[in-house]
Design a protein around this motif. Structure first.
Motif, short mmCIF file in Angstrom:
data_model
loop_
_atom_site.label_atom_id
_atom_site.label_comp_id
_atom_site.label_asym_id
_atom_site.label_seq_id
_atom_site.Cartn_x
_atom_site.Cartn_y
_atom_site.Cartn_z
N ALA A 210 84.86 66.11 36.20
CA ALA A 210 85.53 66.24 37.50
C ALA A 210 84.74 65.53 38.60
O ALA A 210 85.32 64.90 39.49
N VAL A 211 83.40 65.64 38.57
CA VAL A 211 82.58 64.92 39.55
C VAL A 211 82.79 63.42 39.42
O VAL A 211 82.97 62.71 40.43
N GLY A 212 82.77 62.91 38.19
CA GLY A 212 82.97 61.49 37.99
C GLY A 212 84.31 61.01 38.51
O GLY A 212 84.41 59.94 39.14
N GLU A 213 85.34 61.80 38.27
CA GLU A 213 86.68 61.41 38.72
C GLU A 213 86.74 61.36 40.25
O GLU A 213 87.30 60.43 40.83
N GLN A 214 86.17 62.36 40.92
CA GLN A 214 86.19 62.38 42.38
C GLN A 214 85.40 61.23 42.97
O GLN A 214 85.81 60.61 43.97
N LEU A 215 84.23 60.93 42.39
CA LEU A 215 83.43 59.83 42.91
C LEU A 215 84.18 58.51 42.81
O LEU A 215 84.18 57.70 43.75
N ARG A 222 82.11 52.60 44.17
CA ARG A 222 80.83 52.28 44.82
C ARG A 222 79.74 53.26 44.40
O ARG A 222 78.57 52.92 44.31
N VAL A 223 80.14 54.53 44.16
CA VAL A 223 79.26 55.55 43.63
C VAL A 223 79.86 56.04 42.32
O VAL A 223 81.05 56.37 42.29
N PHE A 224 79.08 56.06 41.27
CA PHE A 224 79.64 56.49 39.98
C PHE A 224 78.64 57.38 39.26
O PHE A 224 77.45 57.44 39.62
N LEU A 225 79.14 58.07 38.25
CA LEU A 225 78.32 59.00 37.46
C LEU A 225 78.03 58.38 36.11
O LEU A 225 78.95 57.95 35.39
N GLU A 226 76.74 58.36 35.75
CA GLU A 226 76.31 57.90 34.42
C GLU A 226 75.79 59.11 33.64
O GLU A 226 74.87 59.79 34.09
N VAL A 227 76.39 59.36 32.48
CA VAL A 227 76.04 60.50 31.64
C VAL A 227 75.31 59.96 30.40
O VAL A 227 75.85 59.12 29.68
N GLY A 246 87.60 55.26 32.77
CA GLY A 246 86.81 54.71 33.87
C GLY A 246 86.37 55.74 34.88
O GLY A 246 85.94 55.38 35.99
N GLN A 247 86.42 57.03 34.52
CA GLN A 247 86.02 58.07 35.46
C GLN A 247 84.51 58.24 35.54
O GLN A 247 83.98 58.74 36.53
N VAL A 323 82.38 71.93 41.89
CA VAL A 323 82.47 70.48 41.84
C VAL A 323 82.52 69.89 43.25
O VAL A 323 81.85 68.89 43.55
N ASP A 324 83.30 70.50 44.13
CA ASP A 324 83.50 69.92 45.46
C ASP A 324 82.19 69.82 46.23
O ASP A 324 81.90 68.79 46.85
N LEU A 325 81.38 70.88 46.22
CA LEU A 325 80.12 70.84 46.95
C LEU A 325 79.16 69.82 46.34
O LEU A 325 78.42 69.12 47.06
N THR A 326 79.18 69.70 45.01
CA THR A 326 78.36 68.69 44.34
C THR A 326 78.73 67.29 44.81
O THR A 326 77.87 66.47 45.15
N VAL A 327 80.02 67.02 44.86
CA VAL A 327 80.48 65.69 45.28
C VAL A 327 80.14 65.44 46.75
O VAL A 327 79.70 64.34 47.12
N GLU A 328 80.32 66.43 47.60
CA GLU A 328 80.00 66.25 49.03
C GLU A 328 78.52 65.91 49.21
O GLU A 328 78.18 65.06 50.05
N ARG A 329 77.66 66.55 48.47
CA ARG A 329 76.24 66.26 48.59
C ARG A 329 75.94 64.84 48.11
O ARG A 329 75.17 64.10 48.75
N LEU A 330 76.56 64.43 47.03
CA LEU A 330 76.36 63.06 46.54
C LEU A 330 76.85 62.03 47.55
O LEU A 330 76.18 61.01 47.79
N LEU A 331 78.00 62.28 48.17
CA LEU A 331 78.54 61.34 49.15
C LEU A 331 77.65 61.28 50.39
O LEU A 331 77.48 60.20 50.99
#
Length: 376
Positions: A210-215, A222-227, A246-247, A323-331
């Motif tokens: 879910a984090v990857g999809e939101q990013l 421009r910002v992506f998640l690598e697992v 591609g998420q 997930v939402d708070l995680t994404v906000e911090r990353l952004l």
């Protein structure tokens, strides 16, 4: 006197496991030991190394899911044939403890990686009706091992499970002296958040997807998640689907050196583990590795991870499944990479002081040398 000789055995772990191969075995080799390393090379699709001075490798059957009996039989054969030629035997799986019964072996050490009882609850292949009996069997296995073997613990919070004191060899990591700053763009100008470690439902795979999809959706890539790490069961299926869509980018398993190098310059490291018994007392190794590579941490509120993040000031704690708070911090860090880099430097400072494997390796090697010398 000839070098000490040790037989190291695992039927579960990857032959490139960071704790076994790249910390313990490497430290023993550096100290002049002769090491025979029995591991499931073929089972993990890995070539056996033949050019490492002092290291002899042996292929054994892999234990996976409910398929464990063949691996135990193969390990017993290896222990019976090779064990007496060594000064010490070092086991890395609970499955190997009963395998030693009735064998004539030198001093035998079990490296306890996890809370053996708690981990039964996480095994998806264990039927529900068997979880309670298997947890009881795990407790009995621990008591039997303590009577017959020397124990090493990966975490001091396992100590209460045993009657005597045992050496704790924590999951620290080699700490690079000058890693690149967090938030360093890649050669395409993109910023990476990273996850490093094994992947399963309780390790936050759904949240990572879910984090990857939101990013991707909110930053256009421009910002992506690598697992980075192996996926187990349905977790692997979910990650493969997200990767194909591609998420996120999923590398699968990488050797320890290559995997750790992927942390350098990342915007943040994620540890979205769930609130399960096996994780409560443990230090997530991935958090240690993020700090060591000057990467700020986003973690769920597991006690040991919270302690590290708060003492270092090198990250944030988010609620379980948020997930939402995680994404906000990353952004927010993506908009201010200098802030991420400053947090990463704080974590690196603490890692140099407390989390460097080079500070713990001498006690590990010295304990095994004491046992080997006594045996001789």
């Amino acid at each position: 006197m000839s070098p000490y000789r040790i037989l190291v055995v695992t039927v579960v772990h990857h032959p490139d496991d960071a704790r076994i191969r790249h910390r313990q075995v490497s430290s023993l080799l550096a100290a002049g030991w002769e090491v025979t390393f029995a591991a499931p090379f073929t089972g993990h699709g890995v070539q056996r190394p033949t050019d490492v001075p002092g290291l002899t490798t042996v292929d054994v059957t892999r234990a996976a899911g409910r398929r464990r009996m063949a691996a135990q039989r193969d390990a017993r054969r290896v222990l019976r044939e090779l064990g007496p030629r060594h000064d010490v035997v070092l086991l890395h799986d609970p499955e190997l403890v009963p395998v030693t019964l009735g064998l004539s072996l030198p001093v035998t050490v079990w490296d306890v990686h996890e809370d053996t009882m708690a981990v039964v609850a996480l095994r998806s292949w264990v039927p529900d009706r068997l979880r309670r009996p298997l947890a009881a069997a795990a407790s009995a296995l621990e008591r039997s091992a303590e009577r017959r073997m020397v124990l090493i613990l990966a975490d001091e919070d396992y100590a209460h499970r045993f009657a005597r004191e045992h050496l704790v060899v924590p999951n620290t990591t080699p700490v690079p002296k000058d890693p690149p700053p967090a938030g360093t763009p890649d050669d395409q100008g993109r910023l990476r958040a990273v996850y490093l470690g094994s992947l399963a439902r309780e390790r936050g795979v759904a949240e990572l997807v879910a984090v990857g999809e939101q990013l991707r959706r909110r930053t256009g890539g421009r910002v992506f998640l690598e697992v980075i790490g192996p996926g187990h069961g349905t977790a692997g299926e979910a990650l493969a689907k997200a990767h194909d869509a591609g998420q996120l980018t999923w590398t699968g398993f990488l050797p320890a050196g290559e995997a750790l190098a992927r942390l350098d310059g990342a915007l943040a490291g994620l540890s979205l583990l769930h609130d399960v018994a096996n994780f409560q007392p443990s230090m997530p190794t991935k958090v240690v590795e993020y700090l060591a590579h000057a990467v700020p941490v986003i973690t769920t509120p597991l006690p040991r991870a919270v302690d590290l993040v708060e003492r270092s000031g090198a990250g944030v704690v988010v609620p379980f499944h948020d997930v939402d708070l995680t994404v906000e911090r990353l952004l927010a860090w993506a908009d201010d990479p200098a802030a991420a880099a400053a947090l990463g430097r704080r974590g690196h400072e603490l890692a140099l002081l407390e989390l460097d494997w080079t500070q713990h390796a001498p006690a590990f090697v010295a304990e095994l040398a004491r046992l080997a010398g006594h045996a001789r």
